[in-house]
Scaffold this motif. Structure first.
Motif, short mmCIF file in Angstrom:
data_model
loop_
_atom_site.label_atom_id
_atom_site.label_comp_id
_atom_site.label_asym_id
_atom_site.label_seq_id
_atom_site.Cartn_x
_atom_site.Cartn_y
_atom_site.Cartn_z
N PRO A 23 0.84 -1.21 0.00
CA PRO A 23 0.00 0.00 0.00
C PRO A 23 0.87 1.26 0.00
O PRO A 23 2.00 1.24 0.49
CB PRO A 23 -0.78 -0.12 1.31
CG PRO A 23 0.12 -0.90 2.21
CD PRO A 23 0.91 -1.83 1.31
N SER A 24 0.33 2.34 -0.57
CA SER A 24 1.03 3.63 -0.52
C SER A 24 -0.03 4.73 -0.52
O SER A 24 -1.23 4.46 -0.65
CB SER A 24 1.96 3.79 -1.72
OG SER A 24 1.22 4.03 -2.90
N LYS A 25 0.41 5.95 -0.40
CA LYS A 25 -0.52 7.09 -0.42
C LYS A 25 -1.16 7.27 -1.80
O LYS A 25 -2.22 7.86 -1.92
CB LYS A 25 0.21 8.37 -0.01
CG LYS A 25 0.62 8.37 1.44
CD LYS A 25 1.36 9.63 1.81
CE LYS A 25 1.78 9.56 3.26
NZ LYS A 25 2.55 10.71 3.68
N LYS A 26 -0.51 6.75 -2.84
CA LYS A 26 -1.01 6.90 -4.21
C LYS A 26 -1.95 5.77 -4.63
O LYS A 26 -2.58 5.85 -5.66
CB LYS A 26 0.16 6.95 -5.18
CG LYS A 26 1.04 8.17 -5.01
CD LYS A 26 2.16 8.14 -6.03
CE LYS A 26 3.05 9.36 -5.86
NZ LYS A 26 4.15 9.35 -6.82
N THR A 30 -7.07 3.64 -1.22
CA THR A 30 -6.34 3.65 0.04
C THR A 30 -7.23 3.05 1.12
O THR A 30 -8.42 2.85 0.91
CB THR A 30 -5.92 5.07 0.45
OG1 THR A 30 -7.09 5.88 0.58
CG2 THR A 30 -4.98 5.69 -0.57
N ILE A 88 -7.76 2.92 5.64
CA ILE A 88 -7.36 3.43 6.94
C ILE A 88 -6.83 2.29 7.81
O ILE A 88 -7.07 1.12 7.54
CB ILE A 88 -8.52 4.16 7.65
CG1 ILE A 88 -9.68 3.19 7.92
CG2 ILE A 88 -8.98 5.36 6.85
CD1 ILE A 88 -10.79 3.77 8.78
N SER A 89 -6.16 2.68 8.86
CA SER A 89 -5.61 1.72 9.81
C SER A 89 -6.72 0.82 10.34
O SER A 89 -7.82 1.28 10.64
CB SER A 89 -4.96 2.47 10.97
OG SER A 89 -4.45 1.58 11.92
#
Length: 127
Positions: free
Chosen positions: A47-50, A100, A102-103
């Motif tokens: 996973p990444s911010k993009k 994306t 979330i935790s």
């Protein structure tokens, strides 16, 4: 002599165990992600911010992403679900740009072999 043969067989079997353990290839991540085995397929989730990227291989050999249909199912801690298609890229890489999580979210990678129809699943938890 009767006790020697079982002892020799046991020692030979013990030396073969590490080779059998590596028969499916390395389970170490190659791209900095998390790895799960799904049958014979190693799934690496990055996973990444993009967005999200997935790599697949079998016995340390890349599998052609073009030979699979793939999707992501992201379930948030609140129970909301988002399903997204993973787009095959060159080599063994799939991408889901802009997706994306979330935790605490659960991410399931679902793969279907276009040739055989065999399905594989790998589940990851976002930290």
């Amino acid at each position: 002599m009767k006790n020697v043969i079982p002892a020799v067989l046991l020692s030979v079997s013990a030396t073969l165990l590490p080779a059998q353990a590596l028969a499916h290839g390395s389970e170490e991540p190659e791209h900095g992600g998390a790895v799960q085995m799904s049958g014979e397929i190693k799934v690496e989730f990055v996973p990444s911010k993009k967005g999200m990227t997935v790599y697949i291989s079998e016995e340390d050999e890349p599998l052609a992403a073009s030979g699979f249909n793939a999707r992501l199912v992201v379930t948030t801690p609140a129970g909301q679900k988002l399903t997204s298609t993973l787009s095959p890229q060159s080599g063994n890489r799939f991408v889901a740009p802009g997706v994306t999580a979330i935790s605490g979210s659960k991410v399931v990678v679902a793969l279907e072999d276009k040739g055989s129809g065999a399905k594989s699943f790998a589940t990851f938890r976002m930290k």
